[in-house]
Write a protein that holds these residues in place. Sequence first.
Motif, short mmCIF file in Angstrom:
data_model
loop_
_atom_site.label_atom_id
_atom_site.label_comp_id
_atom_site.label_asym_id
_atom_site.label_seq_id
_atom_site.Cartn_x
_atom_site.Cartn_y
_atom_site.Cartn_z
N GLU A 110 67.20 20.98 17.51
CA GLU A 110 68.28 21.86 17.03
C GLU A 110 68.54 23.05 17.95
OE1 GLU A 110 67.70 20.87 12.27
OE2 GLU A 110 67.33 22.89 13.00
N LYS A 111 68.04 22.99 19.15
CA LYS A 111 68.34 24.04 20.13
C LYS A 111 68.85 23.40 21.41
CE LYS A 111 65.44 27.91 18.69
NZ LYS A 111 64.47 28.94 19.15
N GLU A 112 69.58 24.19 22.19
CA GLU A 112 70.11 23.68 23.44
C GLU A 112 69.00 23.55 24.48
OE1 GLU A 112 74.70 25.42 23.20
OE2 GLU A 112 73.37 25.99 24.84
N ARG A 113 69.23 22.64 25.40
CA ARG A 113 68.30 22.48 26.51
C ARG A 113 68.36 23.72 27.39
NH1 ARG A 113 68.47 16.65 29.23
NH2 ARG A 113 68.38 16.23 26.99
N GLU A 114 67.19 24.23 27.77
CA GLU A 114 67.16 25.46 28.56
C GLU A 114 66.37 25.25 29.85
OE1 GLU A 114 65.09 28.52 26.38
OE2 GLU A 114 63.17 27.49 26.50
N ALA A 115 66.77 26.00 30.86
CA ALA A 115 66.07 25.93 32.14
C ALA A 115 64.72 26.60 32.04
CB ALA A 115 66.91 26.59 33.22
N VAL A 116 63.73 26.00 32.68
CA VAL A 116 62.39 26.55 32.73
C VAL A 116 62.11 27.06 34.15
CG1 VAL A 116 59.94 26.03 32.52
CG2 VAL A 116 61.57 25.04 30.90
N ALA A 117 62.28 26.16 35.12
CA ALA A 117 62.03 26.51 36.51
C ALA A 117 62.91 25.63 37.38
CB ALA A 117 60.56 26.30 36.88
N VAL A 118 63.48 26.21 38.43
CA VAL A 118 64.39 25.48 39.30
C VAL A 118 64.04 25.76 40.75
CG1 VAL A 118 66.25 25.51 37.58
CG2 VAL A 118 66.11 27.31 39.32
N MET A 119 64.50 24.85 41.61
CA MET A 119 64.20 25.01 43.03
C MET A 119 65.37 24.47 43.85
SD MET A 119 61.00 23.42 45.15
CE MET A 119 59.93 24.85 45.00
N ASP A 140 62.70 33.89 32.13
CA ASP A 140 61.88 35.07 31.89
C ASP A 140 60.63 34.73 31.07
OD1 ASP A 140 64.69 37.35 31.47
OD2 ASP A 140 63.66 36.63 33.27
N SER A 141 60.77 33.78 30.17
CA SER A 141 59.67 33.45 29.26
C SER A 141 58.49 32.77 29.95
CB SER A 141 60.19 32.55 28.14
OG SER A 141 60.74 31.36 28.67
N VAL A 142 58.71 32.24 31.17
CA VAL A 142 57.63 31.53 31.84
C VAL A 142 57.24 32.15 33.18
CG1 VAL A 142 58.41 29.37 30.77
CG2 VAL A 142 59.07 29.89 33.14
N ARG A 143 58.00 33.13 33.63
CA ARG A 143 57.72 33.72 34.94
C ARG A 143 56.32 34.30 34.95
NH1 ARG A 143 61.87 36.65 35.19
NH2 ARG A 143 63.17 35.17 36.32
N GLY A 144 55.58 33.97 36.02
CA GLY A 144 54.20 34.43 36.14
C GLY A 144 53.20 33.46 35.55
N ARG A 145 53.67 32.50 34.75
CA ARG A 145 52.77 31.51 34.16
C ARG A 145 53.02 30.10 34.72
NH1 ARG A 145 53.18 30.33 28.90
NH2 ARG A 145 55.40 30.87 28.74
N PHE A 146 54.27 29.80 35.03
CA PHE A 146 54.65 28.47 35.53
C PHE A 146 54.99 28.56 37.01
CE2 PHE A 146 56.36 26.48 31.30
CZ PHE A 146 55.20 26.87 30.66
N THR A 147 54.73 27.46 37.73
CA THR A 147 55.07 27.37 39.14
C THR A 147 55.70 26.03 39.43
OG1 THR A 147 53.20 28.80 39.73
CG2 THR A 147 54.23 27.53 41.50
N ILE A 148 56.86 26.07 40.05
CA ILE A 148 57.54 24.84 40.45
C ILE A 148 57.29 24.61 41.94
CG2 ILE A 148 59.73 26.02 40.98
CD1 ILE A 148 61.18 23.52 39.92
N SER A 149 57.11 23.35 42.31
CA SER A 149 56.90 23.02 43.72
C SER A 149 57.43 21.63 43.99
CB SER A 149 55.42 23.11 44.09
OG SER A 149 54.66 22.19 43.34
N HIS A 150 57.60 21.34 45.27
CA HIS A 150 58.15 20.04 45.65
C HIS A 150 57.41 19.50 46.86
CE1 HIS A 150 61.23 17.37 47.61
NE2 HIS A 150 61.29 16.92 46.37
N ASP A 151 57.01 18.25 46.79
CA ASP A 151 56.37 17.56 47.91
C ASP A 151 57.39 16.61 48.52
OD1 ASP A 151 54.94 15.76 49.56
OD2 ASP A 151 53.11 16.11 48.44
N LYS A 152 57.91 16.97 49.69
CA LYS A 152 58.96 16.17 50.30
C LYS A 152 58.47 14.79 50.69
CE LYS A 152 61.52 20.13 52.08
NZ LYS A 152 62.07 20.81 53.28
N ASP A 153 57.24 14.69 51.13
CA ASP A 153 56.73 13.38 51.56
C ASP A 153 56.61 12.41 50.40
OD1 ASP A 153 54.47 14.95 53.94
OD2 ASP A 153 56.53 14.26 54.17
#
Length: 132
Positions: free
Chosen positions: A42-51, A61-74
């Motif tokens: 019953e809630k809209e989809r919200e962004a958590v972390a983007v790159m 704001d709710s996850v900054r400092g607790r969550f980390t997004i990363s990408h492995d290109k290989d």
Amino acid sequence: QVQVMESVGGSVQTGGSLTLSCTVSGYSYWSSCMGWFRQVPEKEREAVAVMLADGDSGYADSVRGRFTISHDKDKNTLYLQMNSLRPEDTALYYCAADLDHERAPGTWWPSHCMSTKEYNYWGQGTQVTVSS
């Protein structure tokens, strides 16, 4: 054919950690956004972390400092490291990618990637449950 495949989520207790991964395949070039979103009933989809492809990232704001997004290109894999989890982090988490737009460096910002409208490829969603 582009495929977005998320790892299985999980259940943890408050304060615990969990890492989600998402393999994006079937594309040859990425210059725009990839990200993690979440949704509760019953809630809209919200962004958590983007790159962005240049490595610039943004967080809710709710996850900054607790969550980390990363990408492995290989490995063509996007990760979301989640620490200090709280019951309010319980949700269905989605991985998403914008593979149809070319964004020149310096012209697109993480704030642009926080909208679901930027994405044309989505994973099936994976459940994360945090118990108190």
